[in-house]
Design a protein around this motif. Structure first.
Motif, PDB file in Angstrom:
ATOM      1  N   LEU A  48       0.755  -1.212  -0.151  1.00  0.00           N
ATOM      2  CA  LEU A  48      -0.080   0.282   0.089  1.00  0.00           C
ATOM      3  C   LEU A  48       0.981   1.302   0.049  1.00  0.00           C
ATOM      4  N   GLY A  49       2.074   1.253   0.369  1.00  0.00           N
ATOM      5  CA  GLY A  49       2.947   2.314   0.615  1.00  0.00           C
ATOM      6  C   GLY A  49       3.373   2.335  -0.899  1.00  0.00           C
ATOM      7  N   TRP A  50       3.708   1.701  -1.579  1.00  0.00           N
ATOM      8  CA  TRP A  50       4.035   1.660  -3.103  1.00  0.00           C
ATOM      9  C   TRP A  50       3.053   2.091  -4.023  1.00  0.00           C
ATOM     10  N   VAL A  51       1.730   1.636  -3.794  1.00  0.00           N
ATOM     11  CA  VAL A  51       0.446   2.078  -4.173  1.00  0.00           C
ATOM     12  C   VAL A  51       0.091   3.663  -4.267  1.00  0.00           C
ATOM     13  N   THR A  52       0.416   3.785  -3.110  1.00  0.00           N
ATOM     14  CA  THR A  52       0.055   5.558  -2.753  1.00  0.00           C
ATOM     15  C   THR A  52       1.241   6.388  -3.044  1.00  0.00           C
ATOM     16  N   SER A  61       3.628  15.557   0.369  1.00  0.00           N
ATOM     17  CA  SER A  61       4.540  15.202   1.311  1.00  0.00           C
ATOM     18  C   SER A  61       5.073  13.582   1.503  1.00  0.00           C
ATOM     19  N   PHE A  62       5.942  13.434   1.996  1.00  0.00           N
ATOM     20  CA  PHE A  62       6.617  12.149   2.192  1.00  0.00           C
ATOM     21  C   PHE A  62       5.525  11.346   2.830  1.00  0.00           C
ATOM     22  N   ILE A  63       4.735  11.607   3.732  1.00  0.00           N
ATOM     23  CA  ILE A  63       3.649  11.213   4.448  1.00  0.00           C
ATOM     24  C   ILE A  63       2.617  10.867   3.654  1.00  0.00           C
ATOM     25  N   GLY A  64       2.183  12.075   2.887  1.00  0.00           N
ATOM     26  CA  GLY A  64       1.151  11.885   1.832  1.00  0.00           C
ATOM     27  C   GLY A  64       1.372  10.919   0.769  1.00  0.00           C
ATOM     28  N   ARG A  65       2.861  10.632   0.369  1.00  0.00           N
ATOM     29  CA  ARG A  65       2.977   9.982  -0.781  1.00  0.00           C
ATOM     30  C   ARG A  65       3.004   8.234  -0.239  1.00  0.00           C
ATOM     31  N   HIS A  66       3.234   8.206   1.126  1.00  0.00           N
ATOM     32  CA  HIS A  66       3.191   6.814   1.631  1.00  0.00           C
ATOM     33  C   HIS A  66       2.088   6.762   2.522  1.00  0.00           C
ATOM     34  N   ALA A  67       1.071   7.141   2.335  1.00  0.00           N
ATOM     35  CA  ALA A  67      -0.020   7.217   3.462  1.00  0.00           C
ATOM     36  C   ALA A  67      -0.489   5.689   3.708  1.00  0.00           C
ATOM     37  N   GLY A  69       0.989   2.917   3.495  1.00  0.00           N
ATOM     38  CA  GLY A  69       1.734   2.219   4.310  1.00  0.00           C
ATOM     39  C   GLY A  69       1.828   2.760   5.649  1.00  0.00           C
ATOM     40  N   PHE A  70       1.567   4.087   5.760  1.00  0.00           N
ATOM     41  CA  PHE A  70       1.557   4.528   7.279  1.00  0.00           C
ATOM     42  C   PHE A  70       0.233   3.904   8.038  1.00  0.00           C
ATOM     43  N   LEU A  71      -0.614   3.821   7.276  1.00  0.00           N
ATOM     44  CA  LEU A  71      -2.073   3.439   7.704  1.00  0.00           C
ATOM     45  C   LEU A  71      -1.962   1.873   8.147  1.00  0.00           C
ATOM     46  N   ILE A  72      -1.339   1.068   7.326  1.00  0.00           N
ATOM     47  CA  ILE A  72      -1.259  -0.561   8.046  1.00  0.00           C
ATOM     48  C   ILE A  72      -0.233  -0.466   8.919  1.00  0.00           C
ATOM     49  N   TYR A  73       0.669   0.419   9.185  1.00  0.00           N
ATOM     50  CA  TYR A  73       1.919   0.681  10.112  1.00  0.00           C
ATOM     51  C   TYR A  73       0.868   0.741  11.325  1.00  0.00           C
ATOM     52  N   ALA A  74       0.043   1.676  11.491  1.00  0.00           N
ATOM     53  CA  ALA A  74      -0.637   2.166  12.447  1.00  0.00           C
ATOM     54  C   ALA A  74      -1.441   1.158  13.164  1.00  0.00           C
ATOM     55  N   LEU A  75      -2.258   0.522  12.074  1.00  0.00           N
ATOM     56  CA  LEU A  75      -3.250  -0.701  12.192  1.00  0.00           C
ATOM     57  C   LEU A  75      -2.535  -1.890  12.759  1.00  0.00           C
ATOM     58  N   SER A  76      -1.236  -2.084  12.398  1.00  0.00           N
ATOM     59  CA  SER A  76      -0.397  -2.907  12.782  1.00  0.00           C
ATOM     60  C   SER A  76       0.003  -2.899  14.421  1.00  0.00           C
ATOM     61  N   ILE A  77       0.218  -1.685  15.007  1.00  0.00           N
ATOM     62  CA  ILE A  77       0.652  -1.241  16.321  1.00  0.00           C
ATOM     63  C   ILE A  77      -0.496  -1.332  17.226  1.00  0.00           C
ATOM     64  N   LEU A  78      -1.827  -1.053  16.620  1.00  0.00           N
ATOM     65  CA  LEU A  78      -3.005  -1.163  17.295  1.00  0.00           C
ATOM     66  C   LEU A  78      -3.303  -2.536  17.732  1.00  0.00           C
ATOM     67  N   ASP A  79      -3.174  -3.519  16.464  1.00  0.00           N
ATOM     68  CA  ASP A  79      -3.483  -4.776  16.494  1.00  0.00           C
ATOM     69  C   ASP A  79      -2.694  -5.495  17.625  1.00  0.00           C
ATOM     70  N   ALA A  80      -1.361  -5.527  17.351  1.00  0.00           N
ATOM     71  CA  ALA A  80      -0.259  -6.030  18.390  1.00  0.00           C
ATOM     72  C   ALA A  80      -0.682  -5.661  19.855  1.00  0.00           C
ATOM     73  N   TYR A  81      -0.703  -4.438  20.189  1.00  0.00           N
ATOM     74  CA  TYR A  81      -1.442  -3.985  21.583  1.00  0.00           C
ATOM     75  C   TYR A  81      -2.746  -4.432  22.017  1.00  0.00           C
ATOM     76  N   ARG A  82      -3.583  -4.687  21.033  1.00  0.00           N
ATOM     77  CA  ARG A  82      -4.959  -5.112  21.346  1.00  0.00           C
ATOM     78  C   ARG A  82      -4.724  -6.650  21.925  1.00  0.00           C
ATOM     79  N   ILE A  83      -4.071  -7.317  20.960  1.00  0.00           N
ATOM     80  CA  ILE A  83      -3.731  -9.007  21.444  1.00  0.00           C
ATOM     81  C   ILE A  83      -3.206  -9.088  22.539  1.00  0.00           C
ATOM     82  N   ALA A  84      -2.217  -8.105  22.761  1.00  0.00           N
ATOM     83  CA  ALA A  84      -1.258  -8.173  24.072  1.00  0.00           C
ATOM     84  C   ALA A  84      -2.165  -8.115  25.330  1.00  0.00           C
ATOM     85  N   ARG A  85      -3.122  -6.820  25.270  1.00  0.00           N
ATOM     86  CA  ARG A  85      -3.796  -6.312  26.363  1.00  0.00           C
ATOM     87  C   ARG A  85      -4.971  -7.439  26.468  1.00  0.00           C
TER      88      ARG A  85
END
Length: 109
Positions: A48-52, A61-67, A69-85
């Protein structure tokens, strides 16, 4: 007698999993024993980083061009934390040595 579904050892600290996930994408899932799930998040992060990058305007901006990838990165953080909690809460609730100090309930009742 121990329940068959109860983990024998204390699960990973959710805050440590969160910090690990922020520092290195997918590492939180590896700490939780779910390396395939972490690898899936990494795969979709790159795709998704490549597609965007291809779809975004040239003046983004850099964030805008890779949005994507950053979305999946944020979801990955939330998913790992939720499973651990969830794992930590299940272990705490079912284990007499858990962190039940705030509940006011006695373990031997």
């Amino acid at each position: 007698m121990s329940n068959a579904t109860e983990p024998a050892t204390r699960p990973s600290n959710p805050y440590f999993v969160l910090a690990s996930s922020i520092a290195l994408p997918g590492s939180g899932h590896v700490m939780l024993g779910l390396p395939a799930r972490g690898l899936q998040f990494l795969f979709f992060m790159v795709i998704l980083g490549w597609v965007t990058t291809k779809v975004a305007p040239a003046d983004a901006s850099f964030i805008g061009r890779h949005a994507g990838g950053f979305l999946i990165y944020a979801l990955s953080i939330l998913d790992a934390y939720r499973i651990a909690r969830v794992r930590h809460a299940i272990w705490t609730h079912g284990h007499p040595d858990g962190d039940n100090a705030t509940s006011g309930a006695k373990a031997d009742i």
